[in-house]
Write a protein that holds these residues in place. Sequence first.
Motif, mmCIF file in Angstrom:
data_model
loop_
_atom_site.group_PDB
_atom_site.id
_atom_site.type_symbol
_atom_site.label_atom_id
_atom_site.label_comp_id
_atom_site.label_asym_id
_atom_site.label_seq_id
_atom_site.Cartn_x
_atom_site.Cartn_y
_atom_site.Cartn_z
ATOM 1 N N PHE A 29 -12.539 17.478 1.237
ATOM 2 C CA PHE A 29 -13.568 16.454 1.128
ATOM 3 C C PHE A 29 -13.223 15.282 0.215
ATOM 4 N N SER A 30 -12.028 15.256 -0.371
ATOM 5 C CA SER A 30 -11.705 14.122 -1.250
ATOM 6 C C SER A 30 -11.363 12.868 -0.466
ATOM 7 N N GLY A 31 -11.019 13.020 0.806
ATOM 8 C CA GLY A 31 -10.722 11.865 1.643
ATOM 9 C C GLY A 31 -9.463 11.144 1.215
ATOM 10 N N VAL A 32 -9.390 9.878 1.581
ATOM 11 C CA VAL A 32 -8.225 9.070 1.216
ATOM 12 C C VAL A 32 -8.514 8.206 0.001
ATOM 13 N N GLY A 33 -9.780 8.170 -0.415
ATOM 14 C CA GLY A 33 -10.147 7.380 -1.583
ATOM 15 C C GLY A 33 -11.650 7.332 -1.754
ATOM 16 N N ALA A 34 -12.092 6.442 -2.631
ATOM 17 C CA ALA A 34 -13.519 6.304 -2.907
ATOM 18 C C ALA A 34 -13.810 4.894 -3.392
ATOM 19 N N ILE A 35 -15.025 4.453 -3.123
ATOM 20 C CA ILE A 35 -15.544 3.201 -3.677
ATOM 21 C C ILE A 35 -16.632 3.579 -4.664
ATOM 22 N N TYR A 36 -16.491 3.154 -5.907
ATOM 23 C CA TYR A 36 -17.442 3.528 -6.936
ATOM 24 C C TYR A 36 -18.468 2.415 -7.168
ATOM 25 N N ILE A 76 -5.937 2.259 -8.294
ATOM 26 C CA ILE A 76 -7.120 1.396 -8.264
ATOM 27 C C ILE A 76 -6.738 0.103 -7.553
ATOM 28 N N ILE A 77 -7.431 -0.175 -6.448
ATOM 29 C CA ILE A 77 -7.044 -1.291 -5.579
ATOM 30 C C ILE A 77 -8.245 -2.197 -5.302
ATOM 31 N N THR A 78 -7.965 -3.344 -4.710
ATOM 32 C CA THR A 78 -9.013 -4.282 -4.316
ATOM 33 C C THR A 78 -9.622 -3.857 -2.981
ATOM 34 N N LEU A 79 -10.759 -4.455 -2.674
ATOM 35 C CA LEU A 79 -11.371 -4.201 -1.366
ATOM 36 C C LEU A 79 -10.525 -4.779 -0.238
ATOM 37 N N PHE A 95 -6.730 6.303 -3.351
ATOM 38 C CA PHE A 95 -7.110 5.066 -4.033
ATOM 39 C C PHE A 95 -8.563 5.117 -4.483
ATOM 40 N N ALA A 96 -8.904 4.156 -5.341
ATOM 41 C CA ALA A 96 -10.280 3.965 -5.792
ATOM 42 C C ALA A 96 -10.544 2.472 -5.867
ATOM 43 N N CYS A 97 -11.754 2.072 -5.487
ATOM 44 C CA CYS A 97 -12.228 0.700 -5.657
ATOM 45 C C CYS A 97 -13.450 0.730 -6.564
#
Length: 352
Positions: A29-36, A76-79, A95-97
């Motif tokens: 369930f962690s997926g490929v990333g998240a947007i916080y 940590i990346i941009t949208l 990644f995380a945004c």
Amino acid sequence: MRRFRKTFIRAGLEALYLSGAHVWLRPIFSGVGAIYTLHHVRPHRDADFQPNCHLEVTPDFLREMLSHLRDHDIEIITLDELHSRLVAKDFSRRFACFTFDDGYRDNRDFALPVMREFDAPFTIYVTSDFASGLGRLWWVTLERLVAKTDAIDIEIGGLSLQLDASTPAAKCVTFQRLHDWLRALPGEHDVRREISALCSRYDVDEASICRELCLSWDELRALSTEPLISIGAHSISHCNLAKQTEETARIEIADSRARIENELQRPVLHMAYPYGDRAAASQREFVLAAASGYKTAVTTRPGMIFAESADHLTALSRVSLNGHYQDARVLPVLTSGAATAMWNGFRRIDAA
């Protein structure tokens, strides 16, 4: 009821952490990333009555989150980069945004210095009326109304009521009752009418709150040159889009972008729906955002980003960094996707 909900969520987060369930759920369930999702970042306040404190975290908690991501090799990346990776199906690294809603001045004063420590990009979603100093942050206004009096006289559903606000506990109950009532009103003009009437009765200057808390256009122009910051749209007035006519919703979505681009002379390619839950944004709004030319649009529906999210670029889920749960033990649970999976009934995508 709200207190029970908060206690239930806290217990669930602690159970996931202490049981280690988040560890074995992570691969699924962690997926490929998240947007916080964040709103305010500012030092802790000591007031007993803070009904909106779920919308703020401290700089230290933000720093803990960024350290956690770095320690776990989460980039940590941009949208813009998120969009590119989803379209290209490039998932070689998680990644995380980071996204900040509304356009508060503390994003510059307290969040930006922390983000600079980690060279971490982030997006501020601007409500154009807030930047103009014309908007109404009714939830903040309501907090200040309840804070300054021992009782609120109000008519709800044809009944004249006097709501107790004599203690911090009573103030919390009264705030939540009024908050839920205002959110349920048919239209934005109804909310403004009722809040304005209360402000007049209890001598609260609602017009000054936006100018006090939100970045102005001049401040945003200066911030827009900061390499780590991108500016997104968050509607014109911060209304519940789902309650508007289709034409009004279209104007709120498209014209907010045009206003920001005109003021900052920079492209605006990403947006966040005000409130962002199922009652505020669904299929109609997702289609309108795509038709208005946004690369991505985000909800507040809890969830991680999966490869399948590429099929729902204007209905992306986010993970809230909630002020009620500023505990380092929460961080591995959030990044594992376990908490949002349980909330969603173990669905990966919630875009219907």
